[in-house]
Design an enzyme around this catalytic site. Structure first.
Site, PDB file in Angstrom:
ATOM      1  N   ASP A   1      10.812  -0.157   4.542  1.00 42.95           N
ATOM      2  CA  ASP A   1       9.657   0.503   3.985  1.00 42.95           C
ATOM      3  C   ASP A   1       8.239   0.052   4.609  1.00 42.95           C
ATOM      4  OD1 ASP A   1      10.784   1.741   1.482  1.00 42.95           O
ATOM      5  OD2 ASP A   1      11.172  -0.103   0.995  1.00 42.95           O
TER       6      ASP A   1
ATOM      7  N   LEU B   1       0.129  14.934  -7.069  1.00 44.22           N
ATOM      8  CA  LEU B   1      -0.049  13.972  -7.928  1.00 44.22           C
ATOM      9  C   LEU B   1       0.471  12.512  -7.906  1.00 44.22           C
ATOM     10  CD1 LEU B   1       0.558  16.106 -11.355  1.00 44.22           C
ATOM     11  CD2 LEU B   1      -1.609  15.731 -10.205  1.00 44.22           C
TER      12      LEU B   1
ATOM     13  N   GLU C   1       3.548  -4.255   1.837  1.00 39.19           N
ATOM     14  CA  GLU C   1       2.284  -4.757   2.960  1.00 39.19           C
ATOM     15  C   GLU C   1       1.454  -5.275   1.791  1.00 39.19           C
ATOM     16  OE1 GLU C   1       2.369  -5.491   6.082  1.00 39.19           O
ATOM     17  OE2 GLU C   1       4.407  -4.697   5.861  1.00 39.19           O
TER      18      GLU C   1
END
Length: 319
Positions: free
Chosen positions: A68, A221, A277
């Site tokens: 990711d 959104l 992160e």
């Protein structure tokens, strides 16, 4: 034929499945180039170079090969470099959790199938979240959950995959402390102490935990989930249900809202995690950058109704 540029995390340089996938797609007529990262900042630099190559007509699809964090770095740098209209992005899932890839319908156990999606499927234009000056593709977490992600032992992650996050969370629940904060969004305001929060462009984090189970990546959104402070005796049960079932397991406890922007302020430092992160902050503004990036996805519930119409781009086949 599609010209693909893979930006591959250095740890996966010798991965036999990746090599097989590259050879297979080359035999099928696609052009596949590979760049391998060595040190911090390489993935972002290589993504910018790939966008420039796309402007020259030499690259059609830029593929993030990693977890990711790599997806976030490559996609964010690619977005900042302003890719040309026919340049799109793909994922070769090689991380521990692969949360975004899993929820996006990318096969995480078949690298050839994953690379073929990038080469041959239609690209969907997706939203990208932004926290202050940093982008996130999937989910931002804050509070205890973000600390668990950072503090989980790398060796445990290697051996157990996403289950490692659950075990770490359960063994450290006694360390669970709350944060104080004020949240504002469109038509929404909430203030108080909370144990965890998530802001989702995507749906899951922490090794497959659906923190924002209704989020869509093409609706303009962001989904906010807040788990308010609980009594000490309630915490373990709530945390166990959250880690085991996701936010749906504690639906009666959480606060939810959906908004194009979310603001947070606090007098205390909050541990935050953006797609793997870590960062620390006392305030942020999260905003949804609508229709920001063209990405090749598998069969996924992340796309809203009508996503196969005007919001998708044709596959980048070149003569």
């Amino acid at each position: 034929m599609t010209n693909i540029r893979i930006i591959l995390h250095g740890k996966a340089a010798g991965n036999a499945e990746v090599r097989h996938a590259v050879r297979t797609l080359r035999r099928e007529g696609h052009g596949v180039g590979v760049r391998v990262t060595y040190e911090a900042g390489d993935a972002a630099r290589m993504a910018q170079e790939a966008v420039e190559a796309a402007r020259q007509g030499d690259v059609d699809v830029i593929v993030a090969g990693g977890g990711d964090g790599t997806v976030n770095e490559v996609f964010s740098a690619g977005l900042a470099a302003r890719p040309p209209e026919r340049c799109s992005f793909g994922i070769l899932p090689l991380g521990t959790a692969n949360d975004f890839a899993r929820s996006a319908g990318i096969p995480v156990t078949d690298m050839t199938a994953a690379l073929r999606i990038a080469a041959e499927s239609r690209a969907h234009v997706i939203d990208v979240g932004r926290i202050n000056e940093r982008n996130f593709i999937n989910v931002m977490t804050g509070g205890f959950g973000s600390r668990v992600t950072v503090e989980t032992d790398p060796e445990l992650k290697r051996r157990l995959g996403g289950l490692a996050y659950v075990l770490t969370g359960l063994t450290r629940f006694r360390e669970l402390s709350s944060n104080n904060g004020r949240f504002h969004a469109e038509g929404f305001s909430w203030e108080g102490r909370f144990l965890a929060l998530a802001i989702g462009n995507g749906r899951q984090a922490g090794g497959g935990i659906p923190l924002c189970p209704d989020a869509l990546i093409d609706d303009g959104l962001l989904d906010l989930m807040i788990l308010p402070e609980l009594d000490a005796e309630e915490r373990f049960d709530a945390l166990a249900r959250l880690l085991g079932q996701g936010a749906a397991g504690i639906e009666e406890l959480v606060v939810r809202v959906r908004s194009p922007w979310i603001e947070f302020t606090s007098d205390e430092v909050l541990h935050v995690n953006l797609d793997g992160e870590p960062m620390h902050t006392t305030l942020f503004r999260a905003a949804c950058q609508r229709s920001a990036l063209a990405v090749h996805l598998g069969s996924t519930a992340l796309l809203g109704p009508g996503s196969n119409g005007a919001s998708s781009l044709p596959a980048n086949h070149r003569p």
